[in-house]
Design an enzyme around this catalytic site. Structure first.
Site, mmCIF file in Angstrom:
data_model
loop_
_atom_site.group_PDB
_atom_site.id
_atom_site.type_symbol
_atom_site.label_atom_id
_atom_site.label_comp_id
_atom_site.label_asym_id
_atom_site.label_seq_id
_atom_site.Cartn_x
_atom_site.Cartn_y
_atom_site.Cartn_z
ATOM 1 N N ASP A 122 -6.800 -12.086 1.031
ATOM 2 C CA ASP A 122 -6.719 -12.532 2.435
ATOM 3 C C ASP A 122 -7.382 -13.902 2.613
ATOM 4 O OD1 ASP A 122 -5.790 -9.920 2.753
ATOM 5 O OD2 ASP A 122 -7.734 -9.186 3.478
ATOM 6 N N ARG A 139 0.864 -1.181 0.000
ATOM 7 C CA ARG A 139 0.000 0.000 0.000
ATOM 8 C C ARG A 139 0.897 1.227 0.000
ATOM 9 N NH1 ARG A 139 -2.615 -3.711 -0.741
ATOM 10 N NH2 ARG A 139 -4.520 -4.459 0.245
ATOM 11 N N LYS A 149 -0.921 -14.794 -6.578
ATOM 12 C CA LYS A 149 -2.354 -14.646 -6.859
ATOM 13 C C LYS A 149 -2.516 -13.701 -8.047
ATOM 14 C CE LYS A 149 -2.105 -13.649 -2.549
ATOM 15 N NZ LYS A 149 -2.348 -12.899 -1.297
HETATM 16 P P1 ADP Z 1 -5.837 -9.292 -3.899
HETATM 17 O O1 ADP Z 1 -7.176 -9.220 -3.255
HETATM 18 O O2 ADP Z 1 -4.744 -9.497 -2.897
HETATM 19 O O3 ADP Z 1 -5.552 -8.191 -4.901
HETATM 20 P P2 ADP Z 1 -6.306 -10.977 -6.196
HETATM 21 O O4 ADP Z 1 -7.164 -9.943 -6.805
HETATM 22 O O5 ADP Z 1 -5.151 -11.450 -6.989
HETATM 23 O O6 ADP Z 1 -5.792 -10.639 -4.731
HETATM 24 O O7 ADP Z 1 -7.259 -12.211 -5.902
HETATM 25 C C1 ADP Z 1 -6.885 -13.268 -5.051
HETATM 26 C C2 ADP Z 1 -7.522 -14.546 -5.559
HETATM 27 O O8 ADP Z 1 -8.938 -14.406 -5.545
HETATM 28 C C3 ADP Z 1 -7.159 -14.904 -6.988
HETATM 29 O O9 ADP Z 1 -5.944 -15.606 -7.110
HETATM 30 C C4 ADP Z 1 -8.359 -15.753 -7.395
HETATM 31 O O10 ADP Z 1 -8.237 -17.067 -6.914
HETATM 32 C C5 ADP Z 1 -9.513 -15.072 -6.650
HETATM 33 N N1 ADP Z 1 -10.158 -14.079 -7.537
HETATM 34 C C6 ADP Z 1 -10.062 -12.727 -7.440
HETATM 35 N N2 ADP Z 1 -10.793 -12.120 -8.424
HETATM 36 C C7 ADP Z 1 -11.372 -13.116 -9.137
HETATM 37 C C8 ADP Z 1 -12.257 -13.172 -10.270
HETATM 38 N N3 ADP Z 1 -12.692 -12.052 -10.866
HETATM 39 N N4 ADP Z 1 -12.646 -14.396 -10.721
HETATM 40 C C9 ADP Z 1 -12.222 -15.520 -10.129
HETATM 41 N N5 ADP Z 1 -11.387 -15.546 -9.059
HETATM 42 C C10 ADP Z 1 -10.957 -14.381 -8.567
#
Ligand code: ADP
Length: 297
Positions: A258, A166, A224
């Site tokens: 998380d 952040r 992720k």
């Molecule tokens: P953060 O919340 O830390 O930014 P991400 O956006 O990479 O993390 O999302 C974490 C995990 O949540 C991904 O690896 C995936 O498994 C799931 N996820 C997040 N957004 C989607 C989506 N639009 N469709 C399917 N799975 C998702």
């Protein structure tokens, strides 16, 4: 019994419910993971939270909430004359924005005493901290926390780290990058998110993120990647890729990362192989993003 301890800051959340009214909740990245870990692991494990809170009623209520959700708070530091941080969500044309009051929060002082850290970490199987945990600390306290985590790792305890970057919480991008890579060097398991890593470090793809953290000595790295393919690496299993099932009805992506961490770590603690554990993380996150708020029952 397996013991997990998540380290960081939990805040009071004020979420709008209409007519100028707000509902109070409690959330914060590492706390969200603790909350989901508790659900994943059930009574077979102890999931604790380590932070600093004040001695006022708001702090008592936060600890009550944690205890009622099954998270152990026996290690939490109580600090006189301080209270917990707070954030308020505002909605403008459906877009959420956040205002924070956390500059003086008790959690900022969670790492000011090495003895307290040592006692809190004793006997814990898995310790989890994040880039936000580091960002709220002074430079001196950051070094103290990393030293104690490193000592725990040398004793054979596992350390997991989510870089959760952040930029606004850091004095500058260089300080943030240096602190994140220093922290990565004390962790066995690193759980970055590709969007932040590409923005901050210029990684071309998730495999580049895996390679950068592998170099710091982690045994496991999971990158992720929102709806995209997760790239991961483990010392025993090598490179693993996993594409999450599409989620059509995304409602609120708060705590996607998380909750993924909780699903993944819980599965690993139960002995799952990488592919199975990543699927468990993705499944938990998929559920969470279909619901609103950080903590989806
Ligand atoms: P953060 O919340 O830390 O930014 P991400 O956006 O990479 O993390 O999302 C974490 C995990 O949540 C991904 O690896 C995936 O498994 C799931 N996820 C997040 N957004 C989607 C989506 N639009 N469709 C399917 N799975 C998702």
């Amino acid at each position: 019994m397996t013991t997990v301890l998540c380290i960081g800051e939990c805040m009071i959340e004020l979420a709008p419910v209409g007519d100028g009214l707000f509902r109070r909740g409690f959330a914060g990245d590492t706390f969200n993971t603790a909350w989901y870990l508790r659900r994943e692991l059930g009574d077979g494990a102890q999931v604790g939270y380590f932070t600093g809170v004040g001695t006022d009623t708001a702090s008592d209520e936060m600890l009550d909430f944690m205890s009622c959700s099954g998270v152990d708070v026996s290690r939490v530091r109580r600090i006189e004359d301080r209270t917990v941080g707070l954030y308020m969500i505002t909605l403008t044309n459906g877009e959420r924005s956040f205002s924070y009051w956390r500059g003086q929060s008790a959690a900022k002082r969670l790492a000011e005493d090495a003895e307290v850290l040592r006692a809190a970490f004793e006997g814990v199987d898995l310790l989890l901290f994040s880039g936000i945990t580091l960002a709220i600390l002074s430079e001196e306290d950051r070094a103290r926390l990393l030293a104690e985590l490193s000592a725990a790792r040398q004793r054979g305890q596992k350390v997991a780290f989510d870089p959760n970057m952040r930029p606004r919480l850091w004095p500058g991008a260089d300080t943030m990058r240096a602190a994140i890579m220093e922290a990565a060097a004390v962790a066995d398991i690193i759980l970055p998110s590709f969007d932040e890593e590409s923005l901050t470090f210029g990684d071309a793809d998730p495999e580049a993120t895996v390679a950068r953290y592998r170099e710091r000595g982690a045994g496991t790295v999971i990158v992720k990647n929102g709806a995209g393919t997760v790239a991961a690496w483990d010392a025993d299993e090598g490179l693993v890729r996993y594409t999450p099932a599409p989620v059509e009805d995304v409602r609120d992506t708060t705590a996607a990362g998380d909750s993924f961490n909780a699903g993944f770590l819980a599965a690993r603690l139960k002995g799952a192989a990488m592919g199975e554990a990543i699927a468990a993380g993705a499944q938990r996150a998929a559920y969470v993003i279909r619901h609103s708020g950080a903590l989806a029952e």
